[in-house]
Every structure is written in structure tokens, then in C-alpha cells.
Design an enzyme around this catalytic site. Structure first.
Site, PDB file in Angstrom:
ATOM      1  N   GLY A  14       1.080   4.542   9.291  1.00 16.44           N
ATOM      2  CA  GLY A  14       0.093   3.505  11.023  1.00 16.44           C
ATOM      3  C   GLY A  14      -1.185   4.198  10.573  1.00 16.44           C
ATOM      4  N   ARG A  67      23.362  -2.309   9.890  1.00 21.60           N
ATOM      5  CA  ARG A  67      22.110  -3.640   9.992  1.00 21.60           C
ATOM      6  C   ARG A  67      21.617  -4.232  10.775  1.00 21.60           C
ATOM      7  NH1 ARG A  67      19.061  -4.027   5.964  1.00 21.60           N
ATOM      8  NH2 ARG A  67      20.099  -4.374   4.060  1.00 21.60           N
ATOM      9  N   ILE A  94      14.546  -3.043   6.134  1.00 20.35           N
ATOM     10  CA  ILE A  94      14.755  -4.680   5.587  1.00 20.35           C
ATOM     11  C   ILE A  94      15.457  -5.153   6.902  1.00 20.35           C
ATOM     12  CG2 ILE A  94      15.823  -6.375   4.574  1.00 20.35           C
ATOM     13  CD1 ILE A  94      15.282  -4.469   1.859  1.00 20.35           C
ATOM     14  N   LEU A  95      14.656  -6.524   7.472  1.00 19.09           N
ATOM     15  CA  LEU A  95      15.323  -7.152   8.964  1.00 19.09           C
ATOM     16  C   LEU A  95      16.151  -7.944   8.644  1.00 19.09           C
ATOM     17  CD1 LEU A  95      11.400  -7.918  10.837  1.00 19.09           C
ATOM     18  CD2 LEU A  95      13.816  -6.149  11.567  1.00 19.09           C
ATOM     19  N   ASN A 109       4.301  -9.231   7.677  1.00 23.58           N
ATOM     20  CA  ASN A 109       3.944  -8.129   7.126  1.00 23.58           C
ATOM     21  C   ASN A 109       2.944  -7.820   6.025  1.00 23.58           C
ATOM     22  OD1 ASN A 109       5.651  -5.967   5.863  1.00 23.58           O
ATOM     23  ND2 ASN A 109       5.537  -6.683   3.729  1.00 23.58           N
ATOM     24  N   HIS A 111       1.752  -6.196   2.221  1.00 19.10           N
ATOM     25  CA  HIS A 111       1.945  -6.153   1.378  1.00 19.10           C
ATOM     26  C   HIS A 111       0.376  -5.322   0.503  1.00 19.10           C
ATOM     27  CE1 HIS A 111       5.051  -4.931  -1.799  1.00 19.10           C
ATOM     28  NE2 HIS A 111       4.007  -5.351  -2.651  1.00 19.10           N
ATOM     29  N   VAL A 146      12.968 -10.190  -0.145  1.00 15.36           N
ATOM     30  CA  VAL A 146      12.028  -9.091   0.203  1.00 15.36           C
ATOM     31  C   VAL A 146      10.236  -9.568  -0.496  1.00 15.36           C
ATOM     32  CG1 VAL A 146      11.201  -6.823  -0.422  1.00 15.36           C
ATOM     33  CG2 VAL A 146      13.749  -7.197   0.395  1.00 15.36           C
ATOM     34  N   ASP A 147       9.134  -8.336   0.063  1.00 10.54           N
ATOM     35  CA  ASP A 147       7.930  -9.605  -0.288  1.00 10.54           C
ATOM     36  C   ASP A 147       8.115 -10.627  -0.652  1.00 10.54           C
ATOM     37  OD1 ASP A 147       7.553  -6.799   0.123  1.00 10.54           O
ATOM     38  OD2 ASP A 147       7.948  -6.054  -1.623  1.00 10.54           O
TER      39      ASP A 147
HETATM   40  C1  GRF Z   1       0.742  -1.109   2.905  1.00  9.60           C
HETATM   41  O1  GRF Z   1       0.474   0.087   2.002  1.00  9.60           O
HETATM   42  C2  GRF Z   1       1.302  -1.211   3.361  1.00  9.60           C
HETATM   43  O2  GRF Z   1       0.639  -2.151   2.807  1.00  9.60           O
HETATM   44  C3  GRF Z   1       3.009  -1.038   3.314  1.00  9.60           C
HETATM   45  O3  GRF Z   1       3.218   0.276   4.111  1.00  9.60           O
HETATM   46  C4  GRF Z   1       1.803   0.971   3.546  1.00  9.60           C
HETATM   47  C5  GRF Z   1       1.143   1.802   5.355  1.00  9.60           C
HETATM   48  O4  GRF Z   1       0.799   1.972   5.700  1.00  9.60           O
HETATM   49  N1  GRF Z   1       3.760  -2.232   3.872  1.00  9.60           N
HETATM   50  P1  GRF Z   1      -0.545   3.124   7.338  1.00  9.60           P
HETATM   51  O5  GRF Z   1       1.305   3.111   7.402  1.00  9.60           O
HETATM   52  O6  GRF Z   1       0.283   1.557   7.209  1.00  9.60           O
HETATM   53  O7  GRF Z   1      -1.033   3.656   6.809  1.00  9.60           O
END
Ligand code: GRF
Length: 216
Positions: A14, A67, A94-95, A109, A111, A146-147
């Protein structure tokens, strides 16, 4: 002005949630977190939300047969809280296409790579194996693949020859904490438009007062 209501979905640490909580604490920030949902009851991020007085919910994917029913349960919570924008922040599920269609362009999101390079898991290992000199992170609109989806904001960091996946991850994470609040701010200020696979950001309005007064 009404602040944009965010629903933040997490599964673990988080730290990105924490960066959003910090940004939302600023009086001039145009968004607020209405709800944090975790699919993992022990997610450390839930405690940050509770400390900040933000409502939380746990929706465990294991409690649902598929899901679609898991996604629907999440949606019930989001709607109850009046959420307008869903922010995935380390959400490890995955939604499905149905919920993403109902929330088209309203799910974002973060990434930890410069998309479209290095999708999926073990991203920093992928970057080091490829020998890239620059890596970074991306906030994007979520599409069913995804992504994938229109890129909103990216942050770049150097890759050094002695980097390990851990040292690179830590450097990228600092950039993540800068760009996620920025991306949310741009959306909340209605400066983002989506055309096909691309997102466009409107420039900030020009300052009203000229830089130099006519007498100069
Ligand atoms: C982050 O590196 C984010 O880019 C990826 O998952 C990780 C989550 O980290 N999707 P956190 O829980 O926000 O510390």
C-alpha cells in the site's frame, strides 16, 4: 469545487495508496479517497487507510465462485461509497471485461515499467535482463488486456550497472509515488481526454497576468 471520489483497490503493502492519501490531504488537491478495498484481509495498506480515517472494505476473491461475481461484489462497495474513479494500486487480481466495460476509462493502474515494455510480473528482472539504461513507471487507463491501455503519465529513472531487481524497484517506487497523484490530479481537473488507444492531456491554462508588465 467537488472533489473527485476515488476508490483505491489494493492487495498488499500500500505505498502507492499512502502517496495518494498524502496528496488528498492537501487542501487544494482535487480528489479524495472515498473507499479502500482489499482482496487480502491482512494487506498492510488497510491500516494506512484506517489511520487516515478512510472507510475500508475487504472483498476476498476466494469467497466467490468466479471473477464476475467477485467484480460485482467490489462494484457494490464502490457504488455505495459514491466512487467515480477506480485506482488500482498493487491490486493483484485482474478485473473482468464486464466491469471494465461498465467503468470504461474510469479505472486506472500503476505499473512499474515504461509500458509497453515489460508487462506482467517480475518487471525489474525483465528490465535488467534486457539491459535497458532507463526504466520507470506508468499510470494508464485499464483495458481488458493486462498492463494495456492509454498512457496517462510516465516517470523515468536511470538503471545502473550494479542494480539488482530490489535496488531498481526502490528507485522506480519513488517515481511511482510522484506520478500516481499527478495522474489522478490531471483526471480530476478534467484535463484528460481519450481517443482510441491514446490519452491526451490539456495544457494548464496560461497565467492571466503577463510575466513582464508593459512598463518593463
Ligand atoms: C507497485 O510497484 C505498483 O507499480 C505495482 O504493484 C506495486 C504495489 O506497491 N502495480 P504498493 O502496494 O503500492 O506499495
Amino acid at each position: 469545487m467537488a472533489r473527485l471520489k476515488l476508490g483505491v483497490l489494493i492487495s498488499g503493502r500500500g505505498s502507492n495508496l499512502r502517496s495518494l492519501i498524502k496528496a488528498c490531504a492537501r487542501p487544494d488537491y482535487p480528489a479524495e479517497i472515498a473507499l479502500v478495498i482489499s482482496n487480502v484481509p491482512t494487506a498492510a495498506g488497510l491500516a494506512f487507510a484506517q489511520e487516515a480515517g478512510i472507510p475500508t472494505a475487504v472483498v476476498k476473491h476466494k469467497d466467490f465462485p468466479d471473477r464476475a461475481s467477485f467484480d460485482a461484489a467490489i462494484e457494490v462497495e464502490l457504488k455505495k461509497a459514491g466512487v467515480e474513479l477506480i485506482c488500482l494500486a498493487g491490486f493483484m487480481r485482474i478485473l473482468g471485461v464486464e466491469i471494465l466495460t461498465r467503468w470504461t476509462d474510469k479505472v486506472i493502474n500503476i505499473h512499474p515499467s515504461l509500458l509497453p515494455a515489460f508487462r506482467g510480473l517480475h518487471v525489474h528482472e525483465q528490465a535488467l535482463a534486457a539491459g535497458v539504461r532507463i526504466s520507470g513507471c506508468t499510470v494508464h487507463i485499464v483495458r481488458p488486456a493486462v498492463d494495456d491501455g492509454p498512457i496517462l503519465v510516465q516517470g523515468a529513472v536511470p538503471v545502473t550497472s550494479d542494480d539488482t531487481p530490489e535496488t531498481l524497484a526502490a528507485r522506480v517506487l519513488e517515481a511511482e509515488h510522484r506520478i500516481y497523484p499527478l495522474a489522478v490530479k490531471l483526471i480530476a481537473e478534467k484535463r484528460v481526454s481519450i481517443e482510441g488507444d491514446r490519452a491526451f492531456i490539456d495544457e494548464a491554462p496560461a497565467p492571466r497576468a503577463p510575466l513582464l508588465s508593459p512598463a518593463d
